[in-house]
Design an enzyme around this catalytic site. Structure first.
Site, PDB file in Angstrom:
ATOM      1  N   LYS A 180     -24.681  -5.690   8.408  1.00  0.00           N
ATOM      2  CA  LYS A 180     -25.606  -4.974   9.295  1.00  0.00           C
ATOM      3  C   LYS A 180     -25.350  -5.344  10.759  1.00  0.00           C
ATOM      4  O   LYS A 180     -25.212  -4.478  11.621  1.00  0.00           O
ATOM      5  CB  LYS A 180     -27.048  -5.354   8.944  1.00  0.00           C
ATOM      6  CG  LYS A 180     -28.097  -4.955  10.002  1.00  0.00           C
ATOM      7  CD  LYS A 180     -29.504  -5.299   9.605  1.00  0.00           C
ATOM      8  CE  LYS A 180     -29.931  -6.646  10.060  1.00  0.00           C
ATOM      9  NZ  LYS A 180     -30.347  -6.733  11.468  1.00  0.00           N
ATOM     10  N   ASN A 181     -25.194  -6.632  11.033  1.00  0.00           N
ATOM     11  CA  ASN A 181     -25.112  -7.072  12.428  1.00  0.00           C
ATOM     12  C   ASN A 181     -23.733  -6.899  13.040  1.00  0.00           C
ATOM     13  O   ASN A 181     -23.516  -7.242  14.199  1.00  0.00           O
ATOM     14  CB  ASN A 181     -25.605  -8.515  12.558  1.00  0.00           C
ATOM     15  CG  ASN A 181     -27.106  -8.605  12.335  1.00  0.00           C
ATOM     16  OD1 ASN A 181     -27.782  -7.574  12.296  1.00  0.00           O
ATOM     17  ND2 ASN A 181     -27.611  -9.805  12.167  1.00  0.00           N
ATOM     18  N   CYS A 192     -40.813  -9.167  18.914  1.00  0.00           N
ATOM     19  CA  CYS A 192     -40.962  -8.868  17.483  1.00  0.00           C
ATOM     20  C   CYS A 192     -41.635 -10.092  16.864  1.00  0.00           C
ATOM     21  O   CYS A 192     -41.962 -11.059  17.547  1.00  0.00           O
ATOM     22  CB  CYS A 192     -39.608  -8.577  16.840  1.00  0.00           C
ATOM     23  SG  CYS A 192     -38.654 -10.043  16.507  1.00  0.00           S
ATOM     24  N   ARG A 233     -37.965 -12.400  22.311  1.00  0.00           N
ATOM     25  CA  ARG A 233     -36.691 -11.654  22.268  1.00  0.00           C
ATOM     26  C   ARG A 233     -36.376 -11.004  23.628  1.00  0.00           C
ATOM     27  O   ARG A 233     -36.217  -9.771  23.737  1.00  0.00           O
ATOM     28  CB  ARG A 233     -36.708 -10.595  21.177  1.00  0.00           C
ATOM     29  CG  ARG A 233     -37.143 -11.077  19.811  1.00  0.00           C
ATOM     30  CD  ARG A 233     -36.194 -12.028  19.124  1.00  0.00           C
ATOM     31  NE  ARG A 233     -34.917 -11.487  18.785  1.00  0.00           N
ATOM     32  CZ  ARG A 233     -34.645 -10.800  17.669  1.00  0.00           C
ATOM     33  NH1 ARG A 233     -35.613 -10.536  16.836  1.00  0.00           N
ATOM     34  NH2 ARG A 233     -33.426 -10.350  17.419  1.00  0.00           N
ATOM     35  N   ASP A 237     -30.533 -16.872  10.465  1.00  0.00           N
ATOM     36  CA  ASP A 237     -30.875 -15.795   9.527  1.00  0.00           C
ATOM     37  C   ASP A 237     -30.861 -16.252   8.083  1.00  0.00           C
ATOM     38  O   ASP A 237     -31.211 -15.482   7.186  1.00  0.00           O
ATOM     39  CB  ASP A 237     -29.922 -14.608   9.692  1.00  0.00           C
ATOM     40  CG  ASP A 237     -30.131 -13.906  11.018  1.00  0.00           C
ATOM     41  OD1 ASP A 237     -29.274 -13.103  11.407  1.00  0.00           O
ATOM     42  OD2 ASP A 237     -31.149 -14.190  11.683  1.00  0.00           O
ATOM     43  N   ARG A 291     -34.508  -2.695   6.019  1.00  0.00           N
ATOM     44  CA  ARG A 291     -33.726  -2.647   7.264  1.00  0.00           C
ATOM     45  C   ARG A 291     -32.398  -3.365   7.092  1.00  0.00           C
ATOM     46  O   ARG A 291     -31.428  -3.045   7.764  1.00  0.00           O
ATOM     47  CB  ARG A 291     -34.516  -3.318   8.391  1.00  0.00           C
ATOM     48  CG  ARG A 291     -35.794  -2.598   8.751  1.00  0.00           C
ATOM     49  CD  ARG A 291     -36.378  -3.190   9.993  1.00  0.00           C
ATOM     50  NE  ARG A 291     -35.337  -3.350  11.000  1.00  0.00           N
ATOM     51  CZ  ARG A 291     -35.478  -4.059  12.115  1.00  0.00           C
ATOM     52  NH1 ARG A 291     -36.623  -4.670  12.354  1.00  0.00           N
ATOM     53  NH2 ARG A 291     -34.510  -4.161  12.983  1.00  0.00           N
TER      54      ARG A 291
END
Ligand code: EPZ
Length: 419
Positions: free
Chosen positions: A22-23, A117, A122, A306, A398
């Site tokens: 994803k990243n 968030c 952030r 993460d 997500r």
């Protein structure tokens, strides 16, 4: 909002395939804006964040063609708008990644501030400062970053903090700037390296790949190319923890052990028997309960933030006392109080979650607050007696492709219940 219902207690066994990262795909899709001709991206994971990015590019007038394998062809020559609206950016902070490419290629960008968030404020101040150093005129008003530049010029930028998307935005902008840009204290995450490799394939001149100093010689233009996104190391680590937390035996294919050395080391410290190959990783607990470990997050190649929540779940049922220290984000322990409701003996003091492992958690109704916290609650549910109901799982969709299908393939009892 959908929920996931999990019945725990079964050691996971079996093989699954790991999806594209994803990243990495998010900056690469934005980076396609830099090319004068079409770009084709493959190994794209089917995730809500990818859909959001495609919607954002589509709204700008970029032409997107998706084939049945979810390969995406992107042609930005049809672009008409240079605006990333709040209603999209608020659902996905990574939309900020269009800022650098739009400025570099088209000289203008109007991007909503992402806002904070659950895990932290952030800020994006370092993105803005770096682009201003490259000659961008930037005004932040009405919640938008309004940027313009005749042509960006090279600059020497020392990043005050290691920032992944900050590095990516400035790197992409530098590829078409006039002259040389040096980015010092650059992020070295494998997803940054994947973006560098993609940009080089489009003709960018970048040196220092994989190091904390990137040297970019700006070009007049970049050409379209075909690129395959690297495997998702966080998805990989999450399923390895799923195997460890249930004392199971799992094999993950289409992945790369070199992307997550620090995570594999901690799993070995927890007693996991890990073997690896060219594109696979096998974890076997031999039916043993894991040992508690001490973990401290920091930028790559250190232990990834993460994976912090997932190891907090592992420590909750491990043998002995363990600790997890979060140094990257200021508020990334919201999963702890949910795990306490499952009987976990864990307490947060400052930036550290201290655990005293217990053999089994108890299933409960819990609520997800962010992507990785959701994953950690699912892991806790897999290791709990009885039924765990994880609410607000739009967070999970997500970042994890087909999570219940992949877990069911490993023998988990899990199903999705629409509200
Ligand atoms: C990226 O977020 C990832 N997202 C995050 O993954 C990941 O947790 C994070 O990097 C750290 O590895 C994507 O790549 C899309 P940062 P990013 O900028 O780039 C401070 C997930 O679960 N900072 O590296 O937004 C910031 O406050 C997500 O997949 C500034 O102060 O994170 C933080 O303390 C969550 N000013 C630190 O840097 C800035 O301008 C690292 O944040 C930018 C960042």
């Amino acid at each position: 909002m959908d929920k996931l219902i999990i019945r725990g207690g079964t050691p996971l066994q079996g093989e699954i395939r790991i999806s594209g990262a994803k990243n990495a795909v998010l900056p690469i899709l934005s980076g396609a804006l830099l090319a004068d001709s079409p770009v084709v991206i493959s190994n794209v994971p089917h995730l809500n964040d990818v859909t959001t990015t495609m919607e954002l590019l589509g709204r700008m007038g970029v032409n997107l063609v998706i084939d049945e394998k979810l390969n995406i062809e992107i042609d930005s020559n049809t672009i008409q708008s240079f605006r990333a609206p709040y209603e999209l950016v608020k659902t996905m902070r990574a939309s900020i990644l269009v800022l650098g490419p739009l400025l570099a290629r088209f000289g203008k960008a109007d991007v909503s501030l992402p806002g904070g968030c659950a895990i932290g404020t952030r800020p994006v101040d370092l993105h803005i400062k770096g682009l201003q150093a490259m000659g961008a005129n930037i005004v932040v008003e009405d919640g938008y970053i309004k940027a313009s530049a005749k042509r960006l010029h090279g600059a020497r930028i020392i990043m005050e903090t290691v920032t992944v998307t900050g590095t990516e935005n400035l790197l992409m902008a530098a590829t078409l700037a006039d002259g040389q840009t040096v980015i010092e204290n650059a992020a070295r995450e494998p997803e940054v390296t994947d973006l560098v490799n993609f940009l080089i394939k489009m003709g960018a001149n970048i040196n220092g790949v994989g190091t904390d100093t990137l040297v970019i010689e700006g070009k007049e233009k970049l050409d379209g190319t075909r690129y395959r996104v690297l495997p998702d190391r966080i998805e990989t680590g999450t399923y390895l923890v799923a195997g460890a937390i249930t004392a199971g035996h799992v094999k993950l294919k289409d992945t790369d052990a070199k992307l997550l050395d620090s995570v594999l080391q901690k799993l070995r410290d927890a007693g996991a028997d890990i073997t690896t190959g060219e594109d696979w990783i096998e974890l076997n607990m031999h039916g043993r309960r894991p040992q508690a470990v001490d973990v401290k997050t920091a930028p790559y190649p250190a232990f990834p933030t993460d994976m912090q929540a997932q190891f907090t779940a592992l420590n909750a049922i491990a043998n002995g006392a363990g600790s997890v220290t979060e140094t990257v984000f200021e508020n990334r322990f919201m999963h702890v109080q949910e795990m306490q409701r499952m009987g976990a003996r864990v307490r947060v003091e400052g930036r550290t979650a201290y655990s005293q492992g217990i053999p089994r958690l108890t299933g409960a109704q819990v609520m997800a607050t962010d992507l990785r916290a959701s994953a950690s609650l699912i892991l806790a549910g897999l290791a709990a007696d009885g039924e765990t109901i994880v609410d607000r799982i739009y967070h999970i969709d997500r970042g994890y492709e087909a999570i219940e299908e992949k877990l069911r393939q490993l023998g988990a009892s899990i199903q999705r219940k629409p509200n």
